[in-house]
Design an enzyme around this catalytic site. Structure first.
Site, PDB file in Angstrom:
ATOM      1  N   SER B  10      -0.666   5.703   1.568  1.00 57.50           N
ATOM      2  CA  SER B  10      -0.912   4.639   0.588  1.00 57.50           C
ATOM      3  C   SER B  10      -1.455   3.413   1.299  1.00 57.50           C
ATOM      4  O   SER B  10      -1.141   3.153   2.448  1.00 57.50           O
ATOM      5  CB  SER B  10       0.391   4.244  -0.109  1.00 57.50           C
ATOM      6  OG  SER B  10       0.916   5.315  -0.831  1.00 57.50           O
ATOM      7  N   CYS B  11      -2.208   2.637   0.563  1.00 54.59           N
ATOM      8  CA  CYS B  11      -2.687   1.338   1.021  1.00 54.59           C
ATOM      9  C   CYS B  11      -1.475   0.473   1.326  1.00 54.59           C
ATOM     10  O   CYS B  11      -0.540   0.475   0.525  1.00 54.59           O
ATOM     11  CB  CYS B  11      -3.497   0.723  -0.104  1.00 54.59           C
ATOM     12  SG  CYS B  11      -4.210  -0.858   0.225  1.00 54.59           S
ATOM     13  N   PRO B  12      -1.414  -0.299   2.384  1.00 55.48           N
ATOM     14  CA  PRO B  12      -2.389  -0.488   3.453  1.00 55.48           C
ATOM     15  C   PRO B  12      -1.987   0.257   4.724  1.00 55.48           C
ATOM     16  O   PRO B  12      -2.300  -0.197   5.820  1.00 55.48           O
ATOM     17  CB  PRO B  12      -2.294  -1.990   3.683  1.00 55.48           C
ATOM     18  CG  PRO B  12      -0.814  -2.273   3.529  1.00 55.48           C
ATOM     19  CD  PRO B  12      -0.271  -1.240   2.576  1.00 55.48           C
TER      20      PRO B  12
END
Lengths: 352, 68
Positions: B10-12
């Site tokens: 997942s971001c970041p």
């Protein structure tokens, strides 16, 4: 779109539409609110029975379908999932509870400020602290694990649900409930709401705008890209509110708001912390769900259930403040998220 | 060459993993990411840190080679 200009443009359009949707009939200082609108949808399908907040908001369907269509067009529609879905579900429930204690998602928080609602300041402070706490956990090694490529059908389920809800909005079958008074009865004409949602869905997908991401990137990697969008939303919404006489500065008597600063702060702390753990704010998660991310679709369902619980258990804030139940839920939420984070960091230490 | 596999994160997280690797290692770096967004974010971060980055498509995402 992945440029400074792109993110300022996206923020500007969201800000302008946020201001204009109020002019077109949405509740005051609530042109767009991902949390409130998902809450209204939960009510419309009967998941909760709070009579004043039940309506199928076409904006939300627009976010999902706009992101879906543009991702399809650009080849970015990728179906993946399997990154701790049940944990994401629980985190999303608490993000929603935190947001509804404050009375707004991070996006509405900014729109409230742009409408002169100074109660939003406590929310922003809490949100920033929550995002910083979440960022610190990421630095310590928190992760919900990687996702994998999965069967295509997983990416179509939420867009199909969005189309179904849209049909229900237009047909209004008898099992769908619409408010007769209160915020749920204030809405822009469905086609305007849907068009605004689709435009925002497209722009948000292209620019990757994220309210939590802005603060997080500034802290973690000293990158001001996403926060520019956040600021742009505020500036443009503020200007639109000034033009239409919807800027009413003060603490008291603000629409769908209360002045219990501690609970505004803690509510948004919970929402900010959970948003970083999920990988984005409610708007961003909704967009990701549209582009085939099944984990974000689970987050979306978590928001829906969280909203239902918030009203069924009397947790959501109201003009008169936050109930004891609501306060307890926020504390339980913060503790729960830290326990999840701690267990993840320990698990990954062992795995490494 | 040190490798970082950030596919599916997942971001970041891809950026955080890149940052950690840049701090811990010297020399070139190979980073695998799963999607366009991660490619953009990691590239932007690497360039800001003063290194060069070249991306190529692989079967399930992108391979980024960091030269410094």
């Amino acid at each position: 779109m992945n440029s400074k200009k792109g993110i300022i443009f996206t923020g500007g359009i969201i800000g302008i539409l946020g201001g204009l949707l109020v002019v077109f009939g949405n509740p005051a200082n609530m042109g767009i609110c991902v949390a409130c609108f998902i809450r209204d949808i939960a009510g419309a399908v009967g998941l909760h029975r709070a009579g004043v907040v039940q309506y199928l908001r076409p904006e939300i369907m627009g976010f999902i379908l706009g992101a879906f269509l543009i991702a399809k067009g650009t080849g970015e529609f990728k179906v993946k999932g399997g990154s701790s879905p049940i944990t994401r579900f629980v985190i999303a429930i608490f993000v929603m509870i935190g947001a509804l204690v404050f009375l707004g998602c991070p996006l509405r928080m900014v729109l409230r400020l742009a409408g002169g609602d100074w109660n939003a300041i406590a929310g922003i402070i809490g949100f920033v602290l929550g995002v910083l706490a979440g960022s610190l956990l990421l630095k310590k090694g928190f992760t919900l694990g990687r996702s994998y490529k999965i069967n295509q059908i997983n990416g179509y389920i939420l867009p199909i649900i969005a189309v179904t809800l849209l049909i229900f909005r237009l047909v209004r079958p008898s099992f769908i409930i619409f408010s007769e008074s209160g915020p749920g009865a204030s809405y822009a004409f469905w086609a305007i709401a849907l068009a605004a949602g689709i435009i925002i869905g497209i722009l948000a997908q292209r620019s990757r705008i994220c309210m939590a991401g802005g603060i997080r990137d500034l802290y973690l990697i000293k990158d001001s890209h996403l926060i520019t969008g956040f600021i742009s939303i505020f500036v443009f919404a503020f200007v639109v509110n000034l033009i239409f006489g919807n800027f009413n500065p003060g603490f008291a008597g603000q629409p769908a708001a209360h002045s219990q600063w501690l609970w505004n702060l803690l509510g948004m702390f919970l929402a900010g912390l959970g948003s970083v753990m999920l990988g984005g704010c409610p708007l961003r998660q909704t967009i990701l769900a549209g582009e085939g991310n099944a984990d974000s679709a689970v987050s979306f369902l978590g928001y829906l259930v969280g909203a239902a619980l918030a009203h069924n258990f009397g947790l959501a804030g109201s003009g008169s403040g936050v109930s004891t139940n609501g306060r307890i839920a926020v504390i339980i939420g913060i503790v729960t998220l830290f326990i999840i984070a701690y267990s993840s960091i320990q698990f990954n230490k062992k795995a490494a | 060459m040190k490798k970082v596999d950030a596919r599916g994160r997942s971001c970041p997280e891809p950026v955080v993993m890149t940052k950690k690797a840049l701090e811990a290692e010297t020399g070139d770096l190979e980073i695998l990411v799963g999607e366009e967004v991660a490619k953009e974010n990691v590239s932007r971060f690497v360039r800001k840190s003063g290194a060069k980055v070249k991306a190529s498509q692989i079967e399930d995402g992108y391979k980024l080679i960091v030269n410094r």
